[in-house]
Scaffold this active site. Structure first.
Site, mmCIF file in Angstrom:
data_model
loop_
_atom_site.group_PDB
_atom_site.id
_atom_site.type_symbol
_atom_site.label_atom_id
_atom_site.label_comp_id
_atom_site.label_asym_id
_atom_site.label_seq_id
_atom_site.Cartn_x
_atom_site.Cartn_y
_atom_site.Cartn_z
ATOM 1 N N LYS A 18 -9.500 1.602 -2.834
ATOM 2 C CA LYS A 18 -9.746 1.057 -1.496
ATOM 3 C C LYS A 18 -11.139 1.449 -1.000
ATOM 4 C CE LYS A 18 -7.568 1.209 3.113
ATOM 5 N NZ LYS A 18 -6.430 1.808 3.858
ATOM 6 N N GLU A 22 0.843 -1.195 0.000
ATOM 7 C CA GLU A 22 0.000 0.000 0.000
ATOM 8 C C GLU A 22 0.879 1.246 0.000
ATOM 9 O OE1 GLU A 22 -3.766 1.790 2.550
ATOM 10 O OE2 GLU A 22 -2.236 0.651 3.622
ATOM 11 N N CYS A 57 -5.209 -3.189 2.364
ATOM 12 C CA CYS A 57 -4.976 -3.013 3.796
ATOM 13 C C CYS A 57 -6.232 -3.187 4.656
ATOM 14 C CB CYS A 57 -4.312 -1.661 4.028
ATOM 15 S SG CYS A 57 -3.453 -1.543 5.626
#
Length: 272
Positions: free
Chosen positions: A113, A41, A155
Site C-alpha cells: 500500500k 484489506e 483502501c
C-alpha cells in the site's frame, strides 16, 4: 465470461480464525465456479493495538501465513487476490501488503500500500498508519488473470487519482481495491469514488471490504462492490454482515466502453 467471488469479512485479532474463514470461502467459491476470490484489506489480522499485533507480524508468522494462502489457492484450484495483510518490512517497520496467489502455484505477486491512512475525523476517530507502516513505492499489475490485467491497490489509495491514472495507462482490465473503510468515510465517499475510478480507467473495479464491529473496537462500512467500466454497480453486498458474493465479469464490456468514450486514448500530458 469469468465468474469471481468477493468475500466480505469481519476480521478480528486471531489470524488463525481469519485464515479459516478465507479457506472455507475459497473452497465454497471454487465449488460454485468462481475463478478468483477477492478478500478485504487486513484479511488476516485487523488489530489497531500494535503491541498485541507485533509478535505475530515480527516473528515471521505472517510469512508462514502467506505461504499457507498459496497452498489454499492450489488446493482449492482458485486464484486468491488477498486484499492485504501486515508483514515485517525491515528496520522495525511493517508493510500493508496485498498478495495475488495463483491456483497453479508459484510465488505470489505482491503490492505494498502506497498511501498511509493518517486522518482525524470530525467524529473524533483518528488514525496514524504511517507511525508503524512503510509506504510502498511500486505500481503493480498482475498479468494473465481470469479477469485480464489486474491492477493492485489498497483502501486509502482510492483517494489518489494519479495511481489509478497509471493503472489506466497500463490498460488494466480490472483494479482491486480491498478496504477497511470507516463508517463515516464510507457513507460519504465509498460508492462515488469507486464508480469514478472505474469510469476513469474504463475498467472493472472489484472492492472487497471489511464490515461490522471488530474485536479491536473499530467499525467498518462494508458494501463490497463490483463496478463495471461504465460505472454501473454490478454487486453491492450491503453494510450489515460478512458473506460471499458472486459476479460474472464480461470482459467484452471493456472494449465496448473504451470505443464509446476513448478517454484513455484521448489523455494528454498536463503542462507543468
Amino acid at each position: 465470461m469469468p465468474k469471481i467471488a468477493v468475500l466480505q469479512m469481519c476480521s478480528g485479532i486471531d489470524p488463525d480464525a481469519n485464515m479459516d474463514v478465507i479457506e472455507t470461502a475459497a473452497r465454497d467459491a471454487a465449488k460454485q465456479g468462481a475463478e478468483v476470490l477477492f478478500t478485504p484489506e487486513m484479511s488476516l489480522l485487523l488489530d489497531r493495538n500494535r503491541e498485541r499485533a507485533a509478535p505475530w507480524i515480527d516473528s515471521g508468522d505472517s510469512d508462514e501465513a502467506a505461504h499457507l494462502l498459496s497452498i489454499i489457492a492450489a488446493k482449492g484450484f482458485i486464484d486468491l487476490a488477498v486484499g492485504s495483510m501486515p508483514v515485517a518490512a525491515g528496520d522495525g517497520r511493517w508493510a500493508n501488503r496485498s498478495l495475488y496467489c495463483r491456483a497453479q502455484g508459484g510465488d505470489p505477486v505482491t503490492y505494498d500500500k502506497m498511501h498511509m491512512f493518517d486522518v482525524e475525523l470530525a467524529t473524533g476517530e483518528h488514525w496514524r498508519e504511517s507511525s508503524a507502516y512503510e509506504p510502498g513505492r511500486k505500481v503493480v499489475t498482475v498479468e494473465n488473470t481470469p479477469v485480464g490485467r489486474l491492477g493492485l491497490t489498497v483502501c486509502y489509495d482510492l483517494r489518489f487519482p494519479a495511481l489509478f491514472g497509471e493503472l489506466g495507462n497500463r490498460r488494466c482490465d480490472a483494479i482491486a481495491v480491498p478496504a477497511a473503510f470507516t463508517k463515516p468515510t464510507g457513507e460519504a465517499h465509498w460508492h462515488v469514488l469507486l464508480r469514478a475510478r472505474a469510469i476513469e480507467a474504463s475498467a472493472f473495479v472489484i472492492a472487497a471490504a471489511q464490515v461490522g464491529h471488530h474485536a479491536d473496537g473499530r467499525e467498518t462500512y462494508g458494501h463490497s462492490l463490483v463496478v463495471d467500466p461504465w460505472g454501473e454497480v454490478l454487486l453491492d453486498m450491503g453494510g450489515d454482515a460478512p458473506g460471499l458474493g458472486f459476479c460474472d465479469i464480461d470482459l467484452a464490456r471493456i472494449a465496448e466502453v473504451r470505443a464509446q468514450v476513448p478517454s484513455l486514448a484521448n489523455r494528454r500530458a498536463i503542462p507543468g
